[in-house]
Motif scaffolding. Structure first.
Motif, PDB file in Angstrom:
ATOM      1  N   ALA A 179       9.131  -5.309  -6.825  1.00 38.74           N
ATOM      2  CA  ALA A 179       7.946  -4.508  -6.508  1.00 38.74           C
ATOM      3  C   ALA A 179       6.957  -5.375  -5.734  1.00 38.74           C
ATOM      4  CB  ALA A 179       7.310  -3.961  -7.787  1.00 38.74           C
ATOM      5  N   THR A 180       7.482  -6.186  -4.813  1.00 39.07           N
ATOM      6  CA  THR A 180       6.650  -7.148  -4.095  1.00 39.07           C
ATOM      7  C   THR A 180       6.044  -6.593  -2.812  1.00 39.07           C
ATOM      8  OG1 THR A 180       8.632  -8.070  -3.037  1.00 39.07           O
ATOM      9  CG2 THR A 180       7.844  -9.154  -5.043  1.00 39.07           C
ATOM     10  N   GLY A 181       6.275  -5.313  -2.504  1.00 38.73           N
ATOM     11  CA  GLY A 181       5.546  -4.674  -1.419  1.00 38.73           C
ATOM     12  C   GLY A 181       6.167  -4.861  -0.051  1.00 38.73           C
ATOM     13  N   GLU A 300       2.281  -0.011   9.500  1.00 42.05           N
ATOM     14  CA  GLU A 300       3.372   0.800  10.014  1.00 42.05           C
ATOM     15  C   GLU A 300       4.084   1.557   8.887  1.00 42.05           C
ATOM     16  OE1 GLU A 300       5.516  -2.903   8.672  1.00 42.05           O
ATOM     17  OE2 GLU A 300       3.578  -2.431   9.583  1.00 42.05           O
ATOM     18  N   ASN A 301       4.710   2.671   9.243  1.00 41.17           N
ATOM     19  CA  ASN A 301       5.638   3.358   8.351  1.00 41.17           C
ATOM     20  C   ASN A 301       6.988   2.651   8.479  1.00 41.17           C
ATOM     21  OD1 ASN A 301       3.962   6.001   7.787  1.00 41.17           O
ATOM     22  ND2 ASN A 301       3.925   5.734  10.012  1.00 41.17           N
ATOM     23  N   ARG A 302       7.513   2.186   7.355  1.00 45.20           N
ATOM     24  CA  ARG A 302       8.774   1.429   7.399  1.00 45.20           C
ATOM     25  C   ARG A 302       9.646   1.827   6.212  1.00 45.20           C
ATOM     26  NH1 ARG A 302      10.394  -3.162   9.978  1.00 45.20           N
ATOM     27  NH2 ARG A 302       8.255  -3.459  10.751  1.00 45.20           N
ATOM     28  N   ARG A 303      10.835   2.313   6.518  1.00 46.80           N
ATOM     29  CA  ARG A 303      11.820   2.645   5.483  1.00 46.80           C
ATOM     30  C   ARG A 303      12.971   1.661   5.551  1.00 46.80           C
ATOM     31  NH1 ARG A 303      13.589   8.727   6.212  1.00 46.80           N
ATOM     32  NH2 ARG A 303      15.210   8.069   4.794  1.00 46.80           N
ATOM     33  N   ARG A 304      13.290   1.083   4.424  1.00 53.71           N
ATOM     34  CA  ARG A 304      14.482   0.253   4.312  1.00 53.71           C
ATOM     35  C   ARG A 304      15.534   1.101   3.599  1.00 53.71           C
ATOM     36  NH1 ARG A 304      10.060  -3.529   2.962  1.00 53.71           N
ATOM     37  NH2 ARG A 304       9.947  -5.119   4.607  1.00 53.71           N
ATOM     38  N   GLY A 320       8.828   1.041  -4.551  1.00 49.26           N
ATOM     39  CA  GLY A 320       7.519   0.962  -3.906  1.00 49.26           C
ATOM     40  C   GLY A 320       7.617   0.618  -2.438  1.00 49.26           C
ATOM     41  N   ASP A 321       6.599  -0.094  -1.940  1.00 51.03           N
ATOM     42  CA  ASP A 321       6.562  -0.459  -0.524  1.00 51.03           C
ATOM     43  C   ASP A 321       7.730  -1.338  -0.122  1.00 51.03           C
ATOM     44  OD1 ASP A 321       4.290   0.988  -0.213  1.00 51.03           O
ATOM     45  OD2 ASP A 321       2.951  -0.698   0.158  1.00 51.03           O
ATOM     46  N   ALA A 322       8.352  -2.016  -1.069  1.00 52.08           N
ATOM     47  CA  ALA A 322       9.536  -2.808  -0.749  1.00 52.08           C
ATOM     48  C   ALA A 322      10.687  -1.918  -0.291  1.00 52.08           C
ATOM     49  CB  ALA A 322       9.955  -3.640  -1.961  1.00 52.08           C
ATOM     50  N   PHE A 323      10.693  -0.666  -0.726  1.00 54.24           N
ATOM     51  CA  PHE A 323      11.728   0.301  -0.344  1.00 54.24           C
ATOM     52  C   PHE A 323      11.264   1.132   0.853  1.00 54.24           C
ATOM     53  CE2 PHE A 323      14.879   3.487  -0.459  1.00 54.24           C
ATOM     54  CZ  PHE A 323      15.859   3.185  -1.393  1.00 54.24           C
ATOM     55  N   GLY A 324      10.040   1.644   0.777  1.00 54.74           N
ATOM     56  CA  GLY A 324       9.496   2.436   1.873  1.00 54.74           C
ATOM     57  C   GLY A 324       7.991   2.406   1.839  1.00 54.74           C
ATOM     58  N   SER A 325       7.370   2.070   2.966  1.00 56.50           N
ATOM     59  CA  SER A 325       5.911   1.990   3.037  1.00 56.50           C
ATOM     60  C   SER A 325       5.416   2.941   4.119  1.00 56.50           C
ATOM     61  CB  SER A 325       5.454   0.560   3.324  1.00 56.50           C
ATOM     62  OG  SER A 325       6.078   0.048   4.497  1.00 56.50           O
ATOM     63  N   SER A 329      -3.330   5.707   6.132  1.00 56.76           N
ATOM     64  CA  SER A 329      -4.200   6.832   6.479  1.00 56.76           C
ATOM     65  C   SER A 329      -3.928   8.057   5.621  1.00 56.76           C
ATOM     66  CB  SER A 329      -4.012   7.221   7.951  1.00 56.76           C
ATOM     67  OG  SER A 329      -4.414   6.202   8.816  1.00 56.76           O
ATOM     68  N   TYR A 330      -2.684   8.211   5.163  1.00 53.81           N
ATOM     69  CA  TYR A 330      -2.304   9.423   4.444  1.00 53.81           C
ATOM     70  C   TYR A 330      -2.436   9.279   2.931  1.00 53.81           C
ATOM     71  CZ  TYR A 330      -0.523  10.369   9.075  1.00 53.81           C
ATOM     72  OH  TYR A 330      -0.428  10.541  10.440  1.00 53.81           O
ATOM     73  N   GLY A 331      -2.773   8.097   2.458  1.00 52.76           N
ATOM     74  CA  GLY A 331      -3.094   7.902   1.054  1.00 52.76           C
ATOM     75  C   GLY A 331      -1.969   8.214   0.085  1.00 52.76           C
ATOM     76  N   GLN A 332      -0.719   7.967   0.477  1.00 55.58           N
ATOM     77  CA  GLN A 332       0.413   8.392  -0.346  1.00 55.58           C
ATOM     78  C   GLN A 332       1.041   7.293  -1.199  1.00 55.58           C
ATOM     79  OE1 GLN A 332       2.473   9.751   3.230  1.00 55.58           O
ATOM     80  NE2 GLN A 332       2.564  11.793   2.353  1.00 55.58           N
ATOM     81  N   GLY A 333       0.777   6.030  -0.868  1.00 54.10           N
ATOM     82  CA  GLY A 333       1.532   4.936  -1.480  1.00 54.10           C
ATOM     83  C   GLY A 333       1.437   4.886  -2.993  1.00 54.10           C
ATOM     84  N   ILE A 334       0.231   5.023  -3.554  1.00 54.13           N
ATOM     85  CA  ILE A 334       0.055   4.939  -5.000  1.00 54.13           C
ATOM     86  C   ILE A 334       0.783   6.084  -5.687  1.00 54.13           C
ATOM     87  CG2 ILE A 334      -1.653   5.088  -6.844  1.00 54.13           C
ATOM     88  CD1 ILE A 334      -3.617   3.675  -4.985  1.00 54.13           C
TER      89      ILE A 334
END
Length: 474
Positions: A179-181, A300-304, A320-325, A329-334
């Motif tokens: 979960a290191t982002g 950036e939007n980045r999907r692994r 989390g962001d380690a998988f897809g960030s 602007s869209y406030g979705q990460g949390i």
């Protein structure tokens, strides 16, 4: 959430919001959880280096609120009591999308706005109440330990010592969660174990933020709590004003396609004057800045695509962001992080029930698809919307992605005066409905028909004359 923990040790890398909620889930299914965190964690709401977006605006969407309350019952009530502000969307907002101002109406969508420091503090505090969760601070993972069966047996870590040096050691575990982002090294760690790295999808609008906290002017009369001004291809600047604890405003302005907002107060306000509408600038003219201006540039939007790999080491999970960030602007990460934790927890509980109470081999590989599904739900909005900017696309995008981007651009013109279309978009934005909600026949018909408005008035926002928030201190 489920039956008591069974034997085993799980390591969660990173005390980000993703790390905290994943640790909460792991605590139900293993005997001991260790959170490995590079920073020394504060014991109060305070900024720390390991959360690069913490200085900037944060929203907690409806789906995120539900998920956090499932993980930590009553948490959102605590957050409101502590000062996070409920904002009804779009009733309490001045919302300018590509097609113009969105009409204000009553709906079920409520955003909680506040500082990331406050949110993280309350989640950490609740997690510290769980007895089988340990914390290893000032420590970072440097690689995965290989097991004889080709899976993961733990992590190699480096810990800062009191004398200023470092010590390396091996931590053995039955499960490791990355979960290191955004800066995750999981792809490199997989290569080191003989596995393939994932393909990546990137949509980068080349967005740079600047954020400052303001005290509203004493004579400010307003019928709104929040202002959100979205950009267009011709006017690639954005702005958002969110209420936060203490009756203050957290304001972010955004430059796109390589433009960077100034990091001084006068330049910040002047940049706001150059937005598509003067509304945000007019609000700031009588407000007082009470913080420095902070900048951020990696958005950036980045999907692994870990879910596409044919081989996967057992006992290793990426979340989390380690998988897809996503573009913040869209406030979705949390909200994606919280929903992912709930999804993983349910899958682990079901797997244990089928396996006599034990966690079965191969579970980590099977979790990749449900985690990817949570990423996809947010990607459908953030990446599709951003792909409408020609500078955001790396190479030629697949035809489905191009069509989705064009559809989203047309939808953002229709939602200004079509309440049904706007409600569907908000359902999608808040992650309370699948992305297909905006492809229902009635919505598609409205998008094909186009907006009723032929002239976009960016100066005069829609008023709600029934509401006046004067000197409000939420």
């Amino acid at each position: 959430m489920t039956a008591p923990a069974v034997g085993g040790h799980a390591i969660v890398l990173g005390a980000s919001l993703t790390g905290l909620v994943m640790a909460r889930v792991m605590a139900d299914h293993v005997e001991r959880v260790t959170i490995v965190e590079r920073d020394t964690l504060p014991d109060r709401p305070a900024w720390r280096r390991g959360v690069p977006q913490a200085r900037h605006t944060h929203n907690l969407l409806a789906a995120g609120q539900r998920a956090l309350d499932e993980l930590f019952p009553g948490l959102t009530g605590q957050l409101r009591t502590a000062g996070m502000v409920p904002v009804r969307m779009p009733r309490d907002m001045l919302l300018l999308v590509a097609g113009g101002w969105v009409n204000r109406f009553d709906g079920p969508h409520v955003v909680l706005t506040g500082t990331r420091d406050l949110l993280d503090h309350h989640v950490r505090s609740r997690l510290r109440e769980i007895p089988n969760v340990d914390w290893l601070e000032a420590t970072e993972a440097t690689g995965l330990l290989a097991a004889e069966d080709g899976g993961v047996a733990g992590v190699r870590v480096r810990t800062r010592t009191a004398g200023g040096g470092t010590e390396e050691s091996d931590l053995r575990a039955d499960l490791v969660v990355d979960a290191t982002g955004r800066t995750s090294q999981a792809a490199n760690w997989l290569r080191a174990l003989g596995y393939d790295a994932p393909e990546e999808s990137v949509v980068d609008p080349r967005t740079s933020y600047a954020t400052c906290v303001f005290e509203p002017g004493p004579d400010q009369r307003r019928d709104w709590k929040c202002i959100l001004i979205q950009s267009t291809e011709r006017e690639p600047r954005q702005g958002i004003l969110n209420p936060i604890e203490g009756g203050r405003w957290m304001v972010s302005v955004t430059g796109m396609n390589g433009e960077r907002p100034p990091h001084d107060h006068d330049g910040f306000v002047e940049f706001a004057r150059g937005l598509r509408t003067p509304v945000l600038y007019e609000a700031l003219r009588t407000a007082t800045p009470v913080s420095p201006v902070y900048g951020s540039g990696r958005t950036e939007n980045r999907r692994r695509h870990y879910e596409r790999l044919s081989r996967w080491p057992d006992r290793f999970i990426v979340a989390g962001d380690a998988f897809g960030s996503f573009n913040p602007s869209y406030g979705q990460g949390i909200s994606v992080a919280a929903r992912t934790a709930v999804t993983v927890g349910r899958a682990m509980a079901a797997a244990r029930e089928r396996n006599g109470g034990r966690l079965p081999a191969g579970l980590a590989a099977r979790l990749r698809k449900p985690i990817a599904a949570e990423v996809n739900a947010a990607w459908a909005l953030s990446a599709a919307a951003d792909s409408g900017y020609p500078w955001a696309r790396e190479g030629r995008q697949p035809l489905p992605d191009r069509l989705a981007g064009r559809y989203m651009q047309r939808l953002l013109r229709v939602v200004t005066d079509d309440q049904r279309a706007a409600s569907a978009l908000f359902d999608m934005t808040h992650l309370v409905a699948p992305p297909t909600v905006v492809f229902r026949p009635g919505i598609v018909a409205a998008v094909l028909r186009g907006p009723r408005r032929t002239v976009i008035d960016t100066v005069t926002p829609p008023a709600d004359r029934g509401l006046i928030f004067e000197g409000e201190r939420s």
